[in-house]
Write an enzyme that holds these catalytic residues in place. Structure first.
Site: not given
Length: 302
Positions: A249, A281, A246, A149, A272, A173
């Protein structure tokens, strides 16, 4: 108790007890402050389901996206659930508040050949020896190699880079740390940047910084500058003018799956929390397969 006071107590709870990230707390603050402003800061136990629906309706009339409306719904539901537990209200007015369904938008993805062309162009520019061109080459290579990110990339320090193992330690995150690998092209770009460019950029700053990537004045590289670099180099390849980091990514994740990578491994690389987030994806790859089939198979349209 006024709603604004209850909101302040809730935000302190998110920050000090649940220890959510500052960015997440700011997002809650923005949504709930808007609620307080629109409703006129009534006592928190006077807020009804109809008032909450009116608030969402007003946002919809202002052209807010479905994603924003869904986030606002989640924000107020979290707030009132907390208020009920804290006995600030007797009943939860948001219990039957329904978020509008979010549309699924497939992320922009560059082809592997297209990205190879982009990286080659960046490497040619770096050969000039310009410090910013060397930095941009390393930024692009690392973003794509490790599917970072933009906030993760900008937050990297020199100590996060393990050049011997070709890995980088990332704070993602929710302050979750992970270690991700990078390949030989990224290694070459990073080595060139660290030897030939970073010392030059660091000398321009009034004080030293541990940041891996530096801006033109020697300070830590910011997300806006990274957006500019990616948009300028990748935008023409993808066919979209305003495209951000992004996209690299998304492209990395899609290309990994196209190459046979395990979904769980891609989930770990991306950081994630849920496998469901990573599964988008697989839809991107399926769309590409279907498009290829329709173009190439003699009976695809018969």
């Amino acid at each position: 108790m006024k709603t604004s006071r209850a909101v302040d107590d809730y935000l302190r709870h998110l920050r000090d007890v649940r220890r959510l990230s500052p960015a997440t707390v700011r997002a809650y603050r923005a949504d709930l402050s808007d609620l307080v402003e629109v409703l006129g800061d009534p006592p928190v136990d006077d807020v009804t389901l109809d008032l909450l629906r009116d608030w969402l309706w007003a946002a919809m009339q202002q052209g807010r996206s479905r994603a924003t409306l869904a986030r606002r719904t989640a924000s107020v539901r979290g707030f009132f659930a907390w208020a009920l537990d804290a006995e600030a209200i007797a009943t939860d007015p948001s219990a039957r508040l329904v978020a509008p369904k979010r549309g699924r938008t497939l992320p922009a993805v560059a082809t592997a050949d297209g990205l190879s062309h982009v990286m080659e162009s960046a490497a040619v520019a770096a050969d000039s020896g310009d410090p910013l061109a060397l930095r941009d080459d390393a930024v692009l290579e690392l973003l794509y190699a490790s599917a970072l990110r933009v906030s993760e990339l900008c937050g990297l320090d020199l100590d996060d880079l393990d050049r011997g193992r070709r890995t980088v330690r990332v704070l993602g995150k929710g302050s979750k740390e992970r270690v991700v690998p990078y390949g030989l092209p990224a290694e070459r770009a990073l080595d060139a940047y660290l030897v030939r460019a970073r010392p030059v950029l660091a000398a321009r700053a009034a004080q030293t910084t541990p940041a891996l990537f530096l801006g033109a004045r020697g300070g830590r590289l910011g997300p806006r500058a990274v957006y500019t670099v990616v948009s300028r180099t990748l935008g023409p390849e993808v066919g979209v003018e305003t495209i951000g980091p992004h996209a690299l990514r998304h492209s990395a994740a899609t290309h990994l799956l196209d190459g046979g990578a395990d979904l769980r491994s891609v989930q770990e690389l991306l950081g994630h929390a849920s496998l469901g987030t990573t599964q988008i994806y697989t839809h991107v790859s399926s769309e590409r397969l279907l498009a290829t089939y329709r173009l190439a198979h003699p009976r695809a349209e018969r």
